[in-house]
Motif scaffolding. Structure first.
Motif, mmCIF file in Angstrom:
data_model
loop_
_atom_site.group_PDB
_atom_site.id
_atom_site.type_symbol
_atom_site.label_atom_id
_atom_site.label_comp_id
_atom_site.label_asym_id
_atom_site.label_seq_id
_atom_site.Cartn_x
_atom_site.Cartn_y
_atom_site.Cartn_z
ATOM 1 N N ILE A 23 37.090 28.223 27.941
ATOM 2 C CA ILE A 23 35.901 28.488 27.415
ATOM 3 C C ILE A 23 34.757 27.387 26.571
ATOM 4 N N LEU A 24 35.746 27.928 25.745
ATOM 5 C CA LEU A 24 35.140 27.285 24.025
ATOM 6 C C LEU A 24 35.012 25.674 24.412
ATOM 7 N N ASN A 25 36.428 24.924 24.558
ATOM 8 C CA ASN A 25 36.590 23.977 25.007
ATOM 9 C C ASN A 25 35.653 23.221 26.056
ATOM 10 N N GLY A 26 34.561 23.916 27.163
ATOM 11 C CA GLY A 26 34.055 23.678 28.066
ATOM 12 C C GLY A 26 35.137 23.383 29.376
ATOM 13 N N ILE A 28 36.032 25.039 31.631
ATOM 14 C CA ILE A 28 35.436 26.672 32.525
ATOM 15 C C ILE A 28 34.192 26.949 31.848
ATOM 16 N N GLN A 29 32.774 26.060 32.415
ATOM 17 C CA GLN A 29 31.861 26.477 32.035
ATOM 18 C C GLN A 29 30.801 27.949 32.900
ATOM 19 N N ALA A 30 29.654 28.231 32.216
ATOM 20 C CA ALA A 30 29.336 29.106 32.642
ATOM 21 C C ALA A 30 29.274 29.286 34.030
ATOM 22 N N ASP A 31 29.069 29.971 34.944
ATOM 23 C CA ASP A 31 28.482 30.632 36.173
ATOM 24 C C ASP A 31 29.618 29.834 36.981
ATOM 25 N N GLU A 32 30.761 29.196 36.489
ATOM 26 C CA GLU A 32 32.024 28.803 37.131
ATOM 27 C C GLU A 32 33.147 29.587 37.292
ATOM 28 N N LYS A 33 33.584 29.445 38.579
ATOM 29 C CA LYS A 33 34.596 30.517 39.088
ATOM 30 C C LYS A 33 35.296 30.915 38.376
ATOM 31 N N MET A 34 36.016 31.836 37.674
ATOM 32 C CA MET A 34 37.692 32.147 36.997
ATOM 33 C C MET A 34 38.765 31.798 38.062
ATOM 34 N N TYR A 35 40.000 31.108 37.366
ATOM 35 C CA TYR A 35 41.082 31.142 38.101
ATOM 36 C C TYR A 35 41.190 33.168 38.284
ATOM 37 N N SER A 36 41.975 32.969 39.415
ATOM 38 C CA SER A 36 42.629 34.577 40.065
ATOM 39 C C SER A 36 43.590 34.818 39.320
ATOM 40 N N GLN A 37 43.763 36.008 38.999
ATOM 41 C CA GLN A 37 45.101 36.611 38.680
ATOM 42 C C GLN A 37 46.562 35.895 39.433
ATOM 43 N N TYR A 38 45.985 35.633 40.572
ATOM 44 C CA TYR A 38 47.376 34.981 41.195
ATOM 45 C C TYR A 38 47.331 33.808 40.612
ATOM 46 N N GLN A 39 46.135 32.588 40.546
ATOM 47 C CA GLN A 39 46.142 31.209 40.521
ATOM 48 C C GLN A 39 47.128 31.392 39.319
ATOM 49 N N LEU A 40 46.883 32.404 38.097
ATOM 50 C CA LEU A 40 47.019 32.598 36.824
ATOM 51 C C LEU A 40 48.581 33.316 36.677
ATOM 52 N N ALA A 41 49.175 33.747 37.554
ATOM 53 C CA ALA A 41 50.253 33.870 37.685
ATOM 54 C C ALA A 41 51.084 33.126 38.336
ATOM 55 N N ILE A 63 32.504 38.604 29.331
ATOM 56 C CA ILE A 63 32.532 36.917 28.592
ATOM 57 C C ILE A 63 33.052 36.669 30.494
ATOM 58 N N LEU A 64 33.306 37.327 31.060
ATOM 59 C CA LEU A 64 33.423 37.443 32.731
ATOM 60 C C LEU A 64 32.576 38.152 33.538
ATOM 61 N N TYR A 65 32.051 38.343 34.660
ATOM 62 C CA TYR A 65 31.559 38.923 36.108
ATOM 63 C C TYR A 65 32.140 39.144 36.860
ATOM 64 N N LYS A 66 31.989 39.857 37.373
ATOM 65 C CA LYS A 66 32.476 39.605 39.045
ATOM 66 C C LYS A 66 31.725 40.317 40.209
ATOM 67 N N LYS A 67 32.316 39.254 40.810
ATOM 68 C CA LYS A 67 31.177 39.178 42.448
ATOM 69 C C LYS A 67 32.466 40.130 43.570
ATOM 70 N N ARG A 68 31.434 40.693 43.775
ATOM 71 C CA ARG A 68 32.156 41.310 44.811
ATOM 72 C C ARG A 68 32.898 40.451 46.500
ATOM 73 N N GLY A 69 34.065 40.214 46.433
ATOM 74 C CA GLY A 69 33.895 39.253 47.477
ATOM 75 C C GLY A 69 34.848 37.930 47.632
ATOM 76 N N LEU A 70 34.106 37.577 45.658
ATOM 77 C CA LEU A 70 33.536 36.028 45.716
ATOM 78 C C LEU A 70 34.760 36.137 44.492
ATOM 79 N N ALA A 78 28.763 33.762 27.026
ATOM 80 C CA ALA A 78 30.601 33.985 27.305
ATOM 81 C C ALA A 78 30.530 33.135 25.933
ATOM 82 N N LYS A 79 30.245 31.762 25.714
ATOM 83 C CA LYS A 79 31.005 30.893 24.126
ATOM 84 C C LYS A 79 30.147 32.081 22.753
ATOM 85 N N GLN A 80 29.547 32.938 23.705
ATOM 86 C CA GLN A 80 28.807 32.754 21.721
ATOM 87 C C GLN A 80 29.642 34.023 21.869
ATOM 88 N N ILE A 81 29.743 35.338 22.879
ATOM 89 C CA ILE A 81 30.068 36.291 22.812
ATOM 90 C C ILE A 81 31.616 35.942 21.596
#
Length: 128
Positions: A23-26, A28-41, A63-70, A78-81
């Motif tokens: 995130i700090l390196n840019g 992954i941007q704000a409001d961009e979808k984060m890797y899933s647990q399975y992708q990280l695995a 730093i992250l927020y969840k959207k149900r089903g998405l 996130a960056k400032q936090i």
């Protein structure tokens, strides 16, 4: 990034820190979808539950927020936090440890400040 499974830092913490750095390196941007647990695995060859724990740390810190089903997304702040957290926790601890070590070695404040300045100058010229 290589996960250090033999280190003292838990793998889920390493995952959270790696995501923060992305995130700090840019990468992954704000409001961009984060890797899933399975992708990280898959990326790190770890258990999905371990990856989920790393994601949860960041969600608990807003730093992250969840959207149900998405999925999970990067928050606007996130960056400032992350910057505030790393300054308040990591950097202050490093400085404190440095000051304590300098006291043990009888290094004066002015010598320590000069060492820090010199280290900064050396880093500028070390780019490869």
């Amino acid at each position: 990034m290589i996960i250090n499974s033999d280190g003292t830092k838990p793998i889920y913490v390493q995952i959270a820190e790696w995501l923060e750095t992305e995130i700090l390196n840019g990468n992954i941007q704000a409001d961009e979808k984060m890797y899933s647990q399975y992708q990280l695995a898959d990326i790190f060859n770890i258990n999905p539950a371990t990856a989920a724990k790393g994601i949860s740390i960041l969600a608990n810190e807003a730093i992250l927020y969840k959207k149900r089903g998405l999925g999970t997304f990067v928050s606007i702040d996130a960056k400032q936090i992350i910057l505030t957290k790393r300054k308040d926790q990591t950097l202050k601890k490093l400085v404190k440890d440095l000051v304590v070590e300098a006291e043990h070695l009888n290094v004066s404040e002015s010598e320590l400040i000069q060492l820090i300045k010199d280290a900064g100058k050396n880093d500028e010229g070390d780019e490869e």
